[in-house]
Design an enzyme around this catalytic site. Structure first.
Site, PDB file in Angstrom:
ATOM      1  CD  GLU A   1     -11.275   6.125   3.354  1.00  0.00           C
ATOM      2  OE1 GLU A   1     -10.656   5.463   4.207  1.00  0.00           O
ATOM      3  OE2 GLU A   1     -10.712   6.710   2.403  1.00  0.00           O
TER       4      GLU A   1
ATOM      5  CG  HIS B   1      -4.071   5.386  13.585  1.00  0.00           C
ATOM      6  ND1 HIS B   1      -3.615   4.188  14.087  1.00  0.00           N
ATOM      7  CD2 HIS B   1      -4.629   5.093  12.374  1.00  0.00           C
ATOM      8  CE1 HIS B   1      -3.881   3.211  13.229  1.00  0.00           C
ATOM      9  NE2 HIS B   1      -4.502   3.735  12.186  1.00  0.00           N
TER      10      HIS B   1
ATOM     11  CG  HIS C   1      -6.320  -0.678  12.582  1.00  0.00           C
ATOM     12  ND1 HIS C   1      -6.065  -1.064  11.280  1.00  0.00           N
ATOM     13  CD2 HIS C   1      -6.180   0.676  12.591  1.00  0.00           C
ATOM     14  CE1 HIS C   1      -5.785  -0.003  10.550  1.00  0.00           C
ATOM     15  NE2 HIS C   1      -5.849   1.065  11.328  1.00  0.00           N
TER      16      HIS C   1
ATOM     17  NE  ARG D   1      -1.798   1.266   3.898  1.00  0.00           N
ATOM     18  CZ  ARG D   1      -2.675   1.511   4.864  1.00  0.00           C
ATOM     19  NH1 ARG D   1      -2.976   0.570   5.751  1.00  0.00           N
ATOM     20  NH2 ARG D   1      -3.251   2.694   4.961  1.00  0.00           N
TER      21      ARG D   1
END
Length: 471
Positions: free
Chosen positions: A344, A353, A434, A188
């Site tokens: 999104e 985070h 997460h 990614r």
């Protein structure tokens, strides 16, 4: 109540032959605010009557013409609850996120690349690959399986079938969730040509690959692409037909309409394969809605409760997620065959985070407004499937006001005039992590019943594929 009992209760509804959903207002499903004084008997109740008939009326198994998929990145149940408590009050409700009639929960684990066994905490790349291709993969992968084999995405399939396609995010467009619709890379991190040559050389153009995420985004040629990430478009192609030109120059040469602020976005009247729209509204991620202090050790005890404040960087020149959603729907709905659109709200995750409750909550409120726009269109149009879910759960928790938490905390003044304490404590690093708990998925429109009960993230791909009749 056990899930099996709930499933049995819904069976008569799900197996009643229904070909067309009724579209009148269904307040028994849509208005879930507390009925009155929450201190009085029954005052906190959200139900205004029996919902069996309304649920039955909401079911439809006819093909969908359009799909609008809205993703709250990192939006677990804790994030939804915290945002609702703060912005609407404990007895309040979100007119978008909480107004979809059919709700379930899905699993969202990734896979270990070497062993193929479950990796119980997914990242956004493996997660988005799961719903966009129907394939589980390893954390960090986009559009490929654990063997690094490409799989077609729902956006690519919709485009091949002649539908209009859209990809909207408040993140950099190279970020995992928007990238998963248009790119096939082994990491990614391969935003542009330079990073691709270094981090996933097999995907680089000079090695015969499909190129960086940004180059693949341009090749995917969605009709509408809106978000941040302008910085990477300034990079220069190092191989291929466009070698020596910046990716922005390539986009312009290939007929993309480029816009960079709300006014220029508002002026666009058409977007299609001849004139696709590319909106780049920030060098990196788009600015968040609200600001406030980050959580700190014993912050709920040592510091006063705060009220979130508007972010001055989010001025009128920056389109909101709801405005981008509106414009995308306006442009894509001109295609008579229909459209697929993903939207999104990216920085719920990013602010989670950062242990920043105001940032996180403001982005959830932003997403709710975008969901409201999607539902308004779907109810008017009558043949649109709207789905709202998340990619993974996250770190934030709501804890008691006087808790001496081992992690980071911050107290907030809510709409109720009460104090809510947010706690972040699953990492000693600068970034919270997460978590792996199941996620809410909710839907409205044709095929919405397929989100009910326990499903997996990969089921979402097959639900959307079947709803649009894609091969």
């Amino acid at each position: 109540m056990k899930q099996s009992t709930i499933a049995l209760a819904l069976l008569p509804l799900l197996f009643t032959p229904v070909t067309k959903a009724r579209t009148p207002e269904m307040p028994v499903l849509e208005n879930r605010a507390a009925q009155g004084d929450i201190t009085a008997p029954g005052g906190a109740r959200r139900l205004t009557g029996d919902q069996t008939a309304a649920l039955r009326d909401s079911l439809s198994d006819k093909p969908a013409k359009n799909i609008i998929l809205l993703i709250g990145d990192g939006m677990g149940d804790s994030e939804i609850t915290a945002a609702r408590n703060y912005a609407e009050g404990a007895g309040g409700f979100f007119k978008g996120i909480d107004a979809l009639p059919l709700t379930g929960q899905y699993t969202h684990y990734a896979l270990n690349k070497k062993t193929g066994k479950p990796d119980y905490v997914t990242d956004s790349a493996a997660s988005a690959t799961a719903w966009s291709t129907g394939v589980k993969t390893y954390n960090g992968a986009l559009g490929v399986d654990i063997h690094e084999k490409d799989h077609p995405t729902i956006l690519e399939m919709a485009k091949a079938a002649g539908l209009a396609t859209g990809n909207v995010s408040t993140a950099e467009l190279q970020d995992a969730t928007p990238a998963a619709l248009v790119a096939h890379v082994t990491s990614r991190k391969c935003y542009g040509p330079s990073a691709t040559s270094e981090k996933c050389p097999g995907n680089a153009l000079e090695k015969g690959g499909k190129g960086s995420i940004t180059e693949q985004l341009l090749n995917a040629r969605a009709d509408v692409t809106l978000g941040g990430g302008a910085k990477t478009f300034a990079e220069t192609a190092t191989a291929g037909e466009w070698q020596g030109k910046t990716l922005r120059e390539q986009a312009q040469a290939r007929g993309y309409q480029l816009v960079s602020d709300a006014a220029s976005l508002n002026s666009v009247t058409e977007a299609n394969q001849q004139k696709p729209l590319l909106g780049l509204f920030a060098d990196g991620n788009m600015p968040v809605r609200w600001l406030g202090p980050k959580a700190t050790y014993h912050g709920n005890i040592d510091k006063p409760a705060v009220t979130c404040t508007p972010n001055p960087q989010r001025n009128d020149s920056v389109p909101t997620l709801a405005q981008m959603t509106d414009k995308a729907i306006e442009l894509l709905s001109k295609n008579e065959k229909g459209f697929f659109l993903q939207v999104e709200g990216a920085s719920i995750d990013k602010q989670d985070h950062a242990a920043n409750p105001c940032g996180q909550i403001g982005e959830t409120v932003d997403l709710d407004e975008a969901v409201q726009r999607a539902l308004e269109f779907a109810k008017k149009e009558g043949n649109t499937l709207v789905i709202v879910t998340a990619d993974h759960a996250h770190a934030s928790q709501i804890v008691a006001p006087d808790t001496k938490a081992p992690g980071l905390t911050q107290a907030l003044n809510t709409k109720d005039g009460a104090v809510m304490v947010m706690s972040y404590g699953n990492s000693e690093e600068d970034s919270q992590e997460h978590t792996g708990s199941q996620l809410r998925i909710a839907a409205y429109g044709p095929h919405a019943a397929n989100v009910v009960g326990l499903t997996d993230q990969t089921d979402l791909f097959y639900t959307m594929k079947a709803a649009l009749g894609l091969k």
